[in-house]
Design a protein around this motif. Sequence first.
Motif, PDB file in Angstrom:
ATOM      1  N   GLY A  12      26.887  61.963  90.215  1.00 45.20           N
ATOM      2  CA  GLY A  12      26.106  62.148  88.994  1.00 45.20           C
ATOM      3  C   GLY A  12      26.166  63.561  88.446  1.00 45.20           C
ATOM      4  O   GLY A  12      25.184  64.067  87.897  1.00 45.20           O
ATOM      5  N   VAL A  13      27.330  64.188  88.594  1.00 48.63           N
ATOM      6  CA  VAL A  13      27.514  65.548  88.087  1.00 48.63           C
ATOM      7  C   VAL A  13      28.811  65.599  87.288  1.00 48.63           C
ATOM      8  O   VAL A  13      29.572  64.627  87.235  1.00 48.63           O
ATOM      9  N   SER A  14      29.067  66.746  86.668  1.00 48.33           N
ATOM     10  CA  SER A  14      30.304  66.907  85.919  1.00 48.33           C
ATOM     11  C   SER A  14      31.473  67.171  86.865  1.00 48.33           C
ATOM     12  O   SER A  14      31.282  67.615  88.002  1.00 48.33           O
ATOM     13  N   ILE A  15      32.676  66.937  86.362  1.00 52.04           N
ATOM     14  CA  ILE A  15      33.854  67.226  87.172  1.00 52.04           C
ATOM     15  C   ILE A  15      33.969  68.731  87.434  1.00 52.04           C
ATOM     16  O   ILE A  15      34.475  69.154  88.474  1.00 52.04           O
ATOM     17  N   ALA A  16      33.443  69.539  86.518  1.00 52.70           N
ATOM     18  CA  ALA A  16      33.456  70.996  86.718  1.00 52.70           C
ATOM     19  C   ALA A  16      32.596  71.380  87.918  1.00 52.70           C
ATOM     20  O   ALA A  16      32.963  72.255  88.710  1.00 52.70           O
ATOM     21  N   THR A  17      31.452  70.708  88.071  1.00 52.78           N
ATOM     22  CA  THR A  17      30.579  71.004  89.213  1.00 52.78           C
ATOM     23  C   THR A  17      31.265  70.643  90.525  1.00 52.78           C
ATOM     24  O   THR A  17      31.177  71.379  91.514  1.00 52.78           O
ATOM     25  N   VAL A  18      31.960  69.513  90.536  1.00 56.53           N
ATOM     26  CA  VAL A  18      32.716  69.145  91.740  1.00 56.53           C
ATOM     27  C   VAL A  18      33.759  70.218  92.048  1.00 56.53           C
ATOM     28  O   VAL A  18      33.944  70.618  93.203  1.00 56.53           O
ATOM     29  N   SER A  19      34.421  70.704  91.005  1.00 54.59           N
ATOM     30  CA  SER A  19      35.428  71.757  91.195  1.00 54.59           C
ATOM     31  C   SER A  19      34.795  73.016  91.777  1.00 54.59           C
ATOM     32  O   SER A  19      35.370  73.664  92.662  1.00 54.59           O
ATOM     33  N   PHE A  20      33.602  73.357  91.285  1.00 54.67           N
ATOM     34  CA  PHE A  20      32.918  74.555  91.804  1.00 54.67           C
ATOM     35  C   PHE A  20      32.627  74.385  93.303  1.00 54.67           C
ATOM     36  O   PHE A  20      32.781  75.336  94.080  1.00 54.67           O
ATOM     37  N   VAL A  21      32.187  73.178  93.692  1.00 48.80           N
ATOM     38  CA  VAL A  21      31.888  72.942  95.099  1.00 48.80           C
ATOM     39  C   VAL A  21      33.162  72.989  95.934  1.00 48.80           C
ATOM     40  O   VAL A  21      33.212  73.606  97.006  1.00 48.80           O
ATOM     41  N   VAL A  22      34.216  72.340  95.451  1.00 50.39           N
ATOM     42  CA  VAL A  22      35.475  72.273  96.191  1.00 50.39           C
ATOM     43  C   VAL A  22      36.100  73.647  96.349  1.00 50.39           C
ATOM     44  O   VAL A  22      36.553  74.036  97.427  1.00 50.39           O
ATOM     45  N   ASN A  23      36.127  74.404  95.245  1.00 52.15           N
ATOM     46  CA  ASN A  23      36.808  75.700  95.251  1.00 52.15           C
ATOM     47  C   ASN A  23      35.922  76.857  95.678  1.00 52.15           C
ATOM     48  O   ASN A  23      36.431  77.918  96.038  1.00 52.15           O
ATOM     49  N   GLY A  24      34.605  76.636  95.631  1.00 49.95           N
ATOM     50  CA  GLY A  24      33.695  77.694  96.034  1.00 49.95           C
ATOM     51  C   GLY A  24      33.735  78.908  95.144  1.00 49.95           C
ATOM     52  O   GLY A  24      33.358  80.003  95.553  1.00 49.95           O
ATOM     53  N   ASN A  25      34.196  78.741  93.883  1.00 50.08           N
ATOM     54  CA  ASN A  25      34.317  79.912  93.017  1.00 50.08           C
ATOM     55  C   ASN A  25      33.095  80.157  92.143  1.00 50.08           C
ATOM     56  O   ASN A  25      33.054  81.133  91.410  1.00 50.08           O
ATOM     57  N   LYS A  26      32.103  79.271  92.223  1.00 51.95           N
ATOM     58  CA  LYS A  26      30.822  79.505  91.563  1.00 51.95           C
ATOM     59  C   LYS A  26      29.732  78.919  92.442  1.00 51.95           C
ATOM     60  O   LYS A  26      29.949  77.942  93.153  1.00 51.95           O
ATOM     61  N   ARG A  27      28.558  79.533  92.387  1.00 56.26           N
ATOM     62  CA  ARG A  27      27.449  79.060  93.196  1.00 56.26           C
ATOM     63  C   ARG A  27      26.799  77.850  92.531  1.00 56.26           C
ATOM     64  O   ARG A  27      26.593  77.828  91.315  1.00 56.26           O
ATOM     65  N   VAL A  28      26.495  76.852  93.338  1.00 52.84           N
ATOM     66  CA  VAL A  28      25.714  75.713  92.868  1.00 52.84           C
ATOM     67  C   VAL A  28      24.521  75.581  93.797  1.00 52.84           C
ATOM     68  O   VAL A  28      24.511  76.111  94.904  1.00 52.84           O
ATOM     69  N   SER A  29      23.511  74.859  93.356  1.00 55.72           N
ATOM     70  CA  SER A  29      22.308  74.720  94.165  1.00 55.72           C
ATOM     71  C   SER A  29      22.618  73.927  95.433  1.00 55.72           C
ATOM     72  O   SER A  29      23.517  73.071  95.437  1.00 55.72           O
ATOM     73  N   PRO A  30      21.870  74.205  96.509  1.00 51.97           N
ATOM     74  CA  PRO A  30      22.091  73.445  97.755  1.00 51.97           C
ATOM     75  C   PRO A  30      21.969  71.944  97.568  1.00 51.97           C
ATOM     76  O   PRO A  30      22.733  71.172  98.155  1.00 51.97           O
ATOM     77  N   ALA A  31      21.013  71.506  96.724  1.00 50.70           N
ATOM     78  CA  ALA A  31      20.820  70.070  96.513  1.00 50.70           C
ATOM     79  C   ALA A  31      22.035  69.446  95.834  1.00 50.70           C
ATOM     80  O   ALA A  31      22.488  68.357  96.207  1.00 50.70           O
ATOM     81  N   THR A  32      22.576  70.144  94.846  1.00 49.12           N
ATOM     82  CA  THR A  32      23.764  69.640  94.153  1.00 49.12           C
ATOM     83  C   THR A  32      24.966  69.622  95.085  1.00 49.12           C
ATOM     84  O   THR A  32      25.743  68.658  95.114  1.00 49.12           O
ATOM     85  N   ARG A  33      25.125  70.700  95.854  1.00 51.86           N
ATOM     86  CA  ARG A  33      26.241  70.749  96.810  1.00 51.86           C
ATOM     87  C   ARG A  33      26.150  69.583  97.796  1.00 51.86           C
ATOM     88  O   ARG A  33      27.158  68.949  98.116  1.00 51.86           O
TER      89      ARG A  33
END
Length: 338
Positions: A12-33
């Motif tokens: 239930g997130v954007s593909i950009a958010t998945v990319s951030f989690v996969v690549n670790g190049n931007k911080r996302v909230s623990p719940a989203t991760r």
Amino acid sequence: MATMQQVADRAGVSIATVSFVVNGNKRVSPATRDRVTAAMRELGYRNNVVARALASRRTRIIALLFPVLEHRLGQTALQFFTSAAGRASELGYHLVLWPSAATADDVRDLISGGLADGVIVMEVTMHDPRIEQLTRMDVPFVSIGRTADPSAISFVDIDFERTVEDALDHLTGLGHRRIGLVVEDLDGTAMAEYGPKVRSEAAFRASVARRGIAGTVVSSGASAEGGRRAAAELLARDPDVTAAVIMKDDSNFGLVSGLRAGGRRVPEDVSVIAIVSSDSAGTATEPVLTTLNAPGPALGRLAVESLVDRLEGASTDLTHALIPCELHVADSTAPAPA
């Protein structure tokens, strides 16, 4: 194989958010991760580390250098490693234990091959060729330990000087005036200038001289047998010794049994305190040892955070952090005999 878009839809997130989690190049909230990683597990998504590294010119791998050929991977070192690995994963990095010799050549091979973005150095000697090589190559690194002059490097370390003072404060507060120090026998090895041993021994000699009490330093070989021989040497050199400080967990049991073999009860005749140790190491001996517990988890996390800040440009400041051990009083220390 699942795609990144399918993971995004499931979480239930954007593909950009998945990319951030996969690549670790931007911080996302623990719940989203957590939602994204759960979706990855459910769908069997596999991140292609090699492709990502080629695209970004970064591996997101941190190499932890440990000279296993020269030094045993003990319980305290494992605490450093496990806590560092956990924190690296939280920050989007992979921590890889790199067993190597304590030489510049292994460091050169690792870095020239582009295998790691940054390095954490463990088991540091006072004049460490690995650190000298990393400095020459201008590689981002943090050491868990200090060289003789650490002013120009980033390091986190146990405050060995404070730890020795705390051990002596505890023992002298119980009336002990004749105290031994047991350190690892590293003479003739590549680890002869091992920082913890050199610093602790120097601090002990300076402190007993300043306090006007008797201090005897002996070395212990490997395992319980080494501890037994160290006990025999300590009693031979100072038959009136009433306390011993040991910095070698695998010899704790041998030291206590060696003191008993020499006709000394612990703690009635000789108190024993283990430094740079842990509660679990203390409970492996009878009586349970008083310990000064190593801050392994805190140092492992701090080393990774400092290195990642440098890799991501969040900070260019050098890290200089010293954390003392924490005293845990148990059954092996008591007032000095009359």
